[in-house]
Write a protein that holds these residues in place. Sequence first.
Motif, PDB file in Angstrom:
ATOM      1  N   LEU A  65       7.499 -58.684 -41.231  1.00  0.00           N
ATOM      2  CA  LEU A  65       6.389 -58.265 -40.386  1.00  0.00           C
ATOM      3  C   LEU A  65       6.395 -59.010 -39.053  1.00  0.00           C
ATOM      4  O   LEU A  65       6.170 -58.418 -37.990  1.00  0.00           O
ATOM      5  CB  LEU A  65       5.066 -58.483 -41.119  1.00  0.00           C
ATOM      6  N   GLY A  66       6.688 -60.300 -39.097  1.00  0.00           N
ATOM      7  CA  GLY A  66       6.769 -61.075 -37.856  1.00  0.00           C
ATOM      8  C   GLY A  66       7.916 -60.619 -36.968  1.00  0.00           C
ATOM      9  O   GLY A  66       7.757 -60.492 -35.741  1.00  0.00           O
ATOM     10  N   ILE A  67       9.068 -60.356 -37.570  1.00  0.00           N
ATOM     11  CA  ILE A  67      10.220 -59.882 -36.799  1.00  0.00           C
ATOM     12  C   ILE A  67       9.942 -58.499 -36.221  1.00  0.00           C
ATOM     13  O   ILE A  67      10.262 -58.212 -35.061  1.00  0.00           O
ATOM     14  CB  ILE A  67      11.493 -59.886 -37.673  1.00  0.00           C
ATOM     15  N   PHE A  68       9.297 -57.642 -37.009  1.00  0.00           N
ATOM     16  CA  PHE A  68       8.937 -56.310 -36.534  1.00  0.00           C
ATOM     17  C   PHE A  68       7.965 -56.403 -35.364  1.00  0.00           C
ATOM     18  O   PHE A  68       8.099 -55.679 -34.368  1.00  0.00           O
ATOM     19  CB  PHE A  68       8.315 -55.493 -37.676  1.00  0.00           C
ATOM     20  N   THR A  69       6.993 -57.303 -35.451  1.00  0.00           N
ATOM     21  CA  THR A  69       6.029 -57.499 -34.364  1.00  0.00           C
ATOM     22  C   THR A  69       6.727 -57.999 -33.107  1.00  0.00           C
ATOM     23  O   THR A  69       6.421 -57.546 -31.988  1.00  0.00           O
ATOM     24  CB  THR A  69       4.937 -58.491 -34.805  1.00  0.00           C
ATOM     25  N   LEU A  70       7.679 -58.913 -33.258  1.00  0.00           N
ATOM     26  CA  LEU A  70       8.453 -59.396 -32.113  1.00  0.00           C
ATOM     27  C   LEU A  70       9.236 -58.253 -31.470  1.00  0.00           C
ATOM     28  O   LEU A  70       9.239 -58.102 -30.246  1.00  0.00           O
ATOM     29  CB  LEU A  70       9.410 -60.506 -32.544  1.00  0.00           C
ATOM     30  N   GLY A  71       9.889 -57.437 -32.289  1.00  0.00           N
ATOM     31  CA  GLY A  71      10.637 -56.300 -31.768  1.00  0.00           C
ATOM     32  C   GLY A  71       9.736 -55.300 -31.064  1.00  0.00           C
ATOM     33  O   GLY A  71      10.100 -54.742 -30.021  1.00  0.00           O
ATOM     34  N   ALA A  72       8.540 -55.071 -31.627  1.00  0.00           N
ATOM     35  CA  ALA A  72       7.597 -54.151 -30.988  1.00  0.00           C
ATOM     36  C   ALA A  72       7.121 -54.710 -29.650  1.00  0.00           C
ATOM     37  O   ALA A  72       7.036 -53.965 -28.658  1.00  0.00           O
ATOM     38  CB  ALA A  72       6.412 -53.897 -31.913  1.00  0.00           C
ATOM     39  N   ALA A  73       6.845 -55.999 -29.596  1.00  0.00           N
ATOM     40  CA  ALA A  73       6.408 -56.612 -28.339  1.00  0.00           C
ATOM     41  C   ALA A  73       7.514 -56.533 -27.279  1.00  0.00           C
ATOM     42  O   ALA A  73       7.250 -56.194 -26.116  1.00  0.00           O
ATOM     43  CB  ALA A  73       5.999 -58.063 -28.573  1.00  0.00           C
ATOM     44  N   LEU A  74       8.756 -56.827 -27.677  1.00  0.00           N
ATOM     45  CA  LEU A  74       9.865 -56.727 -26.718  1.00  0.00           C
ATOM     46  C   LEU A  74      10.073 -55.285 -26.251  1.00  0.00           C
ATOM     47  O   LEU A  74      10.377 -55.050 -25.069  1.00  0.00           O
ATOM     48  CB  LEU A  74      11.150 -57.267 -27.345  1.00  0.00           C
ATOM     49  N   SER A  75       9.901 -54.323 -27.141  1.00  0.00           N
ATOM     50  CA  SER A  75      10.047 -52.919 -26.758  1.00  0.00           C
ATOM     51  C   SER A  75       8.961 -52.502 -25.780  1.00  0.00           C
ATOM     52  O   SER A  75       9.236 -51.825 -24.783  1.00  0.00           O
ATOM     53  CB  SER A  75       9.996 -52.017 -27.990  1.00  0.00           C
ATOM     54  N   ILE A  76       7.727 -52.891 -26.051  1.00  0.00           N
ATOM     55  CA  ILE A  76       6.623 -52.547 -25.148  1.00  0.00           C
ATOM     56  C   ILE A  76       6.822 -53.188 -23.791  1.00  0.00           C
ATOM     57  O   ILE A  76       6.633 -52.545 -22.748  1.00  0.00           O
ATOM     58  CB  ILE A  76       5.275 -52.977 -25.780  1.00  0.00           C
TER      59      ILE A  76
END
Length: 122
Positions: A65-76
Motif C-alpha cells: 500500500l505504501g509503495i502503491f501510494t508512492l507510485g500514485a504520488a509520482l504519477s500525479i
Amino acid sequence: MSVGDEYQVFRCPKCQQFISTKFDTCRFCSFQLTDEIKEQAIEKETNDIRLYRRGMFRKVFFIGLGIFTLGAALSIISYSAIFVAEAGVYFPWSPVILLFGLGQMVIGLFGMWDERKQEIFA
C-alpha cells in the motif's frame, strides 16, 4: 496419542526447546510429556505459526500500500508537471512502482484470506 506414522515437533512447555512427539520425556529438562500435553503444545505451536504468517501477510499488504501510494504520488506529480509546465518532469518508473505496489497488496490480501480460510475450516 494417535499421531499416525508422522511425528510432529513442538516446544517443551517447561524449557521451550523443540522436541518430537515420539518421546515421552523432554531430552533437555526431563519433563514428563503426556499425550494431552503434547496435543496442547502442538495446537499452541500451530496457532503461533498461523498468527505469525497472518502478521507477515499483513505487513506485505501495508508495504504494498505504501509503495502503491508512492507510485500514485509520482504519477500525479508527473502528469501535472507535463500539463502545467513547458519543461515538465516525468518519472518513467512511476507506472512500474504502481504495479509493484499493487502486486504486493494482492499477495498480502490473498495470503491473509488463505490463512483466514484455513483457520475457519481447520
